[in-house]
Design a protein around this motif. Structure first.
Motif, PDB file in Angstrom:
ATOM      1  N   GLN A  80       0.821  -1.208   0.000  1.00 30.86           N
ATOM      2  CA  GLN A  80       0.000   0.000   0.000  1.00 30.86           C
ATOM      3  C   GLN A  80       0.858   1.262   0.000  1.00 30.86           C
ATOM      4  OE1 GLN A  80      -2.282  -1.069   3.446  1.00 30.86           O
ATOM      5  NE2 GLN A  80      -3.836  -2.174   2.262  1.00 30.86           N
ATOM      6  N   LEU A  88      -2.644  -2.363  -4.654  1.00 30.08           N
ATOM      7  CA  LEU A  88      -3.808  -2.963  -4.007  1.00 30.08           C
ATOM      8  C   LEU A  88      -3.456  -4.368  -3.521  1.00 30.08           C
ATOM      9  CD1 LEU A  88      -6.690  -1.965  -6.445  1.00 30.08           C
ATOM     10  CD2 LEU A  88      -5.772  -0.693  -4.486  1.00 30.08           C
ATOM     11  N   ASP A  98      -8.042  -5.145  -0.443  1.00 32.43           N
ATOM     12  CA  ASP A  98      -8.764  -4.243  -1.342  1.00 32.43           C
ATOM     13  C   ASP A  98      -9.664  -5.007  -2.305  1.00 32.43           C
ATOM     14  OD1 ASP A  98      -7.349  -1.667  -0.603  1.00 32.43           O
ATOM     15  OD2 ASP A  98      -5.649  -2.901  -1.216  1.00 32.43           O
ATOM     16  N   THR A 124     -14.999  -6.172  -4.057  1.00 31.54           N
ATOM     17  CA  THR A 124     -14.106  -5.023  -3.940  1.00 31.54           C
ATOM     18  C   THR A 124     -14.872  -3.830  -3.393  1.00 31.54           C
ATOM     19  OG1 THR A 124     -12.387  -3.762  -5.094  1.00 31.54           O
ATOM     20  CG2 THR A 124     -14.436  -4.179  -6.300  1.00 31.54           C
ATOM     21  N   THR A 125     -14.231  -2.666  -3.429  1.00 33.68           N
ATOM     22  CA  THR A 125     -14.834  -1.437  -2.912  1.00 33.68           C
ATOM     23  C   THR A 125     -15.528  -0.671  -4.031  1.00 33.68           C
ATOM     24  OG1 THR A 125     -12.904  -0.025  -3.346  1.00 33.68           O
ATOM     25  CG2 THR A 125     -12.900  -1.307  -1.298  1.00 33.68           C
ATOM     26  N   ILE A 140     -12.876   1.250  -6.183  1.00 28.89           N
ATOM     27  CA  ILE A 140     -12.159   0.443  -7.178  1.00 28.89           C
ATOM     28  C   ILE A 140     -13.099   0.016  -8.294  1.00 28.89           C
ATOM     29  CG2 ILE A 140     -10.894  -1.723  -7.530  1.00 28.89           C
ATOM     30  CD1 ILE A 140      -9.898  -1.397  -4.601  1.00 28.89           C
TER      31      ILE A 140
END
Length: 461
Positions: free
Chosen positions: A291, A296, A324, A343-344, A347
């Motif tokens: 990071q 990621l 991530d 994932t987020t 992203i």
């Protein structure tokens, strides 16, 4: 000590009499399920078809390959009606049990309603499943992409990391398996899968922090009921092996990749490589280093997910990290071909800048199967069963390590187990999560007999 793999766990434990001075006769646990009579092609015909029409890269095991006909929970039946205790679960894929009635019933009901429509339309199954699956993850992991296989999921995870970071290089651990597609072969660091052609540009492997076979490691390193018998000079609260392997990780970052990277991918416990576990806190420090370089962190949960490790539902949770990106497959569908990437929103929005589409990913049938698997895990208490029965099996196998010098290491967590021999074989034991302690007693007794026979043959030479 080499790591060549042998899939003894797959359906090898059939009750039989051993031609040996060993008098042990393992008694197979009872099963009240009666398989249907086999009425398909004769065995010899099946063999001929396989030789002539099936891809030769699909190898079979055993001198006389098994012809399987039917399955029920932790049991498999061959064409002659013989019963086998499955300790490999179709390469760690049958999570809740062969032909689990809850999953079978849900699948049959959906088959009569709607098999497939493109996921650019709305239908209840995909939305209900997406909400339920993501609810099992910590924030901010709340967006799911549904795919068809683990290789495809890891392909997508690599692509996501590169698109989002605008960097290219991805680091993986030696001994890791992340797929057999041309893209993921760059991440896979096992010689049998390498074909000598260009693949996976921008992938760099780094030293595997293996506390049994590696240069550093001791008796307090890993998160397992069974530790390696190597002596350890660590003081309380510190792990010299972890520190040494992190230095090797830093060396890779400082010499083999640019100053910024796209990501790092690792299995919480290595699967194909024989349930290799890392020193405590290794992944946490490796994630921080990645990071810091703009990358990621990807957790490959294709084998460790859905409660198999026992103490947690996801393998990354046992390391105290939040990745991530998380990739899922195998046990997600209990044998149905489906997979996912979690994932987020941030992203995921990077990938939304252009079109991304998957014809079969998240079709109605797959989503209903996935939901039924989650039902079975919860209702049957299979995460707890993985912890209890897995710990019991690890401790019983450790007794064999203490008795037989040819058994070098016993390791794992929950029903993610490896037994390392001192020469060149690793036994991967990853059964359906419905296995019982009585089944374990039978399996360990058979394994004990096999080891005893081996020792007798060695002594007779």
């Amino acid at each position: 000590m080499a790591g060549r793999l042998r899939r003894l766990g797959s359906v090898a434990f059939r009750q039989q009499k051993w031609k040996s001075s060993v008098s042990i006769q393992a008694k197979m646990p009872p099963c009240d399920f009666v398989p249907e009579k086999y009425e398909s092609c004769p065995y010899e015909r099946v063999q001929k078809i396989r030789e002539q029409n099936i891809a030769p890269s699909l190898r079979t095991y055993y001198k006389k390959p098994l012809l399987l006909h039917q399955g029920h929970m932790q049991w498999l039946f061959d064409h002659e009606g013989r019963r086998y205790l499955d300790l490999f679960a179709g390469i760690v894929t049958v999570s809740v049990g062969h032909c689990h009635p809850k999953v079978t019933m849900a699948t049959q009901k959906q088959l009569a309603r709607l098999w497939h429509t493109t996921n650019i339309y709305m239908y209840p199954a995909i939305h209900e499943y997406a909400e339920r699956l993501t609810s099992l993850f910590p924030d901010p992991l709340k967006v799911v992409y549904l795919t068809n296989s683990g290789s495809e999921a890891n392909d997508l995870a690599m692509f996501m990391a590169r698109v989002h970071t605008r960097n290219f290089d991805i680091i993986s651990l030696r001994g890791g398996y992340h797929g057999g597609s041309p893209y993921t072969l760059g991440l896979t660091s096992l010689t049998p899968y390498k074909h000598g052609v260009a693949n996976g540009f921008g992938c760099t492997s780094t030293m595997l922090p293996d506390v049994f076979r590696g240069p550093w490691g001791g008796s307090h390193c890993r998160d397992s009921p069974v530790q390696t018998i190597r002596k350890c000079s660590c003081t309380e609260g510190s792990c010299l092996a972890k520190d040494q392997y992190i230095e090797q990780f830093k060396d890779t970052l400082n010499t083999s990749v640019p100053k910024t990277v796209a990501g790092f991918i690792a299995e919480p416990i290595q699967g194909v490589n024989g349930a290799v576990q890392y020193p405590r806190n290794f992944l946490k420090e490796a994630y921080q280093l990645i990071q810091e370089r703009g990358g990621l962190c990807i957790s490959d949960e294709v084998q460790t997910g859905f409660g198999r490790t026992g103490s947690h539902f996801w393998g990354f949770q046992t390391h105290g990290v939040v990745p991530d990106i998380v990739t899922l497959a195998k046990g997600i569908g209990n044998g149905f071909p489906m997979a996912a990437v979690i994932t987020t929103k941030e992203i995921a929005s990077s990938l939304a800048q252009n079109l991304h589409f998957n014809t079969f990913g998240g079709n109605p049938l797959a989503c209903v199967v996935g939901a039924a698997v989650l039902d079975a895990i919860e209702e049957d208490g299979l995460q707890k069963n993985s912890e209890d029965v897995g710990t019991y099996m690890l401790l019983e196998l450790a007794k064999l390590r203490d008795k037989f010098e040819i058994v070098g290491d016993v390791r794992g967590k929950g029903l993610m187990i490896g037994v390392e021999m001192v020469t060149d074989k690793t036994f991967r034991i990853k059964p359906p999560m419905c296995i019982t302690k009585r089944d374990v007693d039978f399996a360990v007794e058979v394994f004990h007999t096999a080891l005893q026979r081996h020792m007798e043959r060695a002594a007779a030479k």
